[in-house]
Write an enzyme that holds these catalytic residues in place. Sequence first.
Site, short mmCIF file in Angstrom:
data_model
loop_
_atom_site.label_atom_id
_atom_site.label_comp_id
_atom_site.label_asym_id
_atom_site.label_seq_id
_atom_site.Cartn_x
_atom_site.Cartn_y
_atom_site.Cartn_z
N HIS A 163 45.45 52.85 61.24
CA HIS A 163 44.06 52.43 60.99
C HIS A 163 43.08 53.60 61.02
O HIS A 163 41.88 53.39 60.80
CB HIS A 163 43.62 51.39 62.02
CG HIS A 163 44.42 50.12 61.97
ND1 HIS A 163 44.58 49.40 60.80
CD2 HIS A 163 45.12 49.46 62.92
CE1 HIS A 163 45.35 48.34 61.06
NE2 HIS A 163 45.69 48.35 62.33
N ASP A 198 53.76 47.31 59.26
CA ASP A 198 53.02 46.75 60.40
C ASP A 198 52.35 45.44 59.95
O ASP A 198 52.06 45.26 58.76
CB ASP A 198 51.96 47.77 60.85
CG ASP A 198 51.23 47.36 62.12
OD1 ASP A 198 51.62 47.85 63.20
OD2 ASP A 198 50.26 46.57 62.04
N HIS A 200 49.42 44.53 60.30
CA HIS A 200 48.05 44.76 59.82
C HIS A 200 48.06 45.73 58.64
O HIS A 200 48.92 46.60 58.57
CB HIS A 200 47.20 45.38 60.94
CG HIS A 200 47.14 44.56 62.19
ND1 HIS A 200 48.01 44.73 63.23
CD2 HIS A 200 46.30 43.56 62.54
CE1 HIS A 200 47.71 43.86 64.20
NE2 HIS A 200 46.68 43.13 63.80
N ASP A 287 54.75 44.36 65.32
CA ASP A 287 53.89 43.18 65.52
C ASP A 287 54.11 42.12 64.45
O ASP A 287 53.45 41.08 64.45
CB ASP A 287 52.40 43.56 65.65
CG ASP A 287 51.93 44.54 64.61
OD1 ASP A 287 52.71 44.87 63.69
OD2 ASP A 287 50.77 44.99 64.69
N1 Q9C Z 1 42.36 40.03 70.06
C1 Q9C Z 1 47.78 48.05 65.12
O1 Q9C Z 1 48.61 47.17 65.06
N2 Q9C Z 1 42.21 43.48 66.58
N3 Q9C Z 1 46.48 47.81 65.34
C2 Q9C Z 1 42.46 43.09 67.93
C3 Q9C Z 1 42.80 41.32 69.59
C4 Q9C Z 1 42.60 44.86 66.29
C5 Q9C Z 1 45.98 46.47 65.47
C6 Q9C Z 1 42.16 41.65 68.23
C7 Q9C Z 1 44.03 44.97 65.80
C8 Q9C Z 1 44.49 46.39 65.62
C9 Q9C Z 1 48.21 49.47 65.02
ZN ZN Z 2 49.43 46.10 63.67
#
Ligand code: Q9C
Ligand code: ZN
Length: 346
Positions: A163, A198, A200, A287
Amino acid sequence: MKAIFKRHDHKHAPAMVHCRGATQAFPERFERPARLIEGLSRHGIEIVAPRDFGVGPILAVHDPDYVEFLRNAYSDWQMMREGGVGAGEIVEASGFSLRHRYKRVPAQVSVRADYYLSGGWAPIDEGTFEAAVASAHSALEAASIVADGESAAYALCRPPGHHAYADLAGGYCYINNAAVAAQLLTERQLRVSILDIDAHHGNGTQGIFYNRGDVQFLSIHADPAQIFPFYCGYADERGEGAGQGANLNLPLALGTGDEGFRQALGVALSSVDNFGPDVLVVSLGLDISAADATRLLSVSPEGFTRIGAEIAGRRLPTVLVQEGGYGLDHLAGDLAAFLEGFLDAR
Ligand code: Q9C
Ligand code: ZN
């Protein structure tokens, strides 16, 4: 196959962050590497420390002023607090940074955080910079040994990286490990595909290579209309200029399982075949697991084994770069399952 990891102390360990007015636990726990090491040990994989690459190869991807911000933010912030500003201990953004036509970096530390950190999910703790540099060095070492002839390497990167843009942190990421690795490979005259699995969208990696034709970026992820990063990761983002056509996003409906994921992987891998890279960099997020607390996608252990096998089946020199995956109880099993397929098919 070797794994690369640099043990760092646990000073990148934000406990809580603030997001949209609510205080929430920071899911990217410092205990994650121990669980990933357990997964590696199930295959008897040797873990070696990276060399010290300094900041040179990091600056090949990131803006120098941003890297200096990351380096100094925590101590600057403590000085600001001593001056009586009522802020929390860790450095946090209070706004949501968007880039404008003109670069106007605020002079005040507190506001600089709003500029360089995109929202609350990339706080800076005392040891964040050191941990992020160590993480990038692991990716660089993995890329370097693959460029020197190893057929594959695994970089145990924490914090994750995908990110992070050239001058913007976000989503638990500060330095873009996969991008730094890919950049090293291009400097060795190699053509690179980055496959991001991933859960995301890898918005930072996409942003870094969006205008380039020597690095292809492909991302399979849960629908950004529903989840982070929200503003980017849609199918119509195909690259620009020399990079036109070298960016491919494959968003999936929330909850997609093994079969839907495998179909998207097939599409991504045939696009890799068409691009014809010398090396594959995989942004390996765990994830996507059915067991992950984030419950975005629903890949089973058998699904991970199959994903590993299909990626290895391309017979490309491959750099595996660890990204997300947050449920401490499934990380070892899911990494081991992926590697079972990956190592077997090679
Ligand atoms: N309730 C990676 O997987 N949103 N980043 C968090 C939590 C951010 C994920 C919400 C997600 C970032 C590297
Ligand atoms: Zn992620």
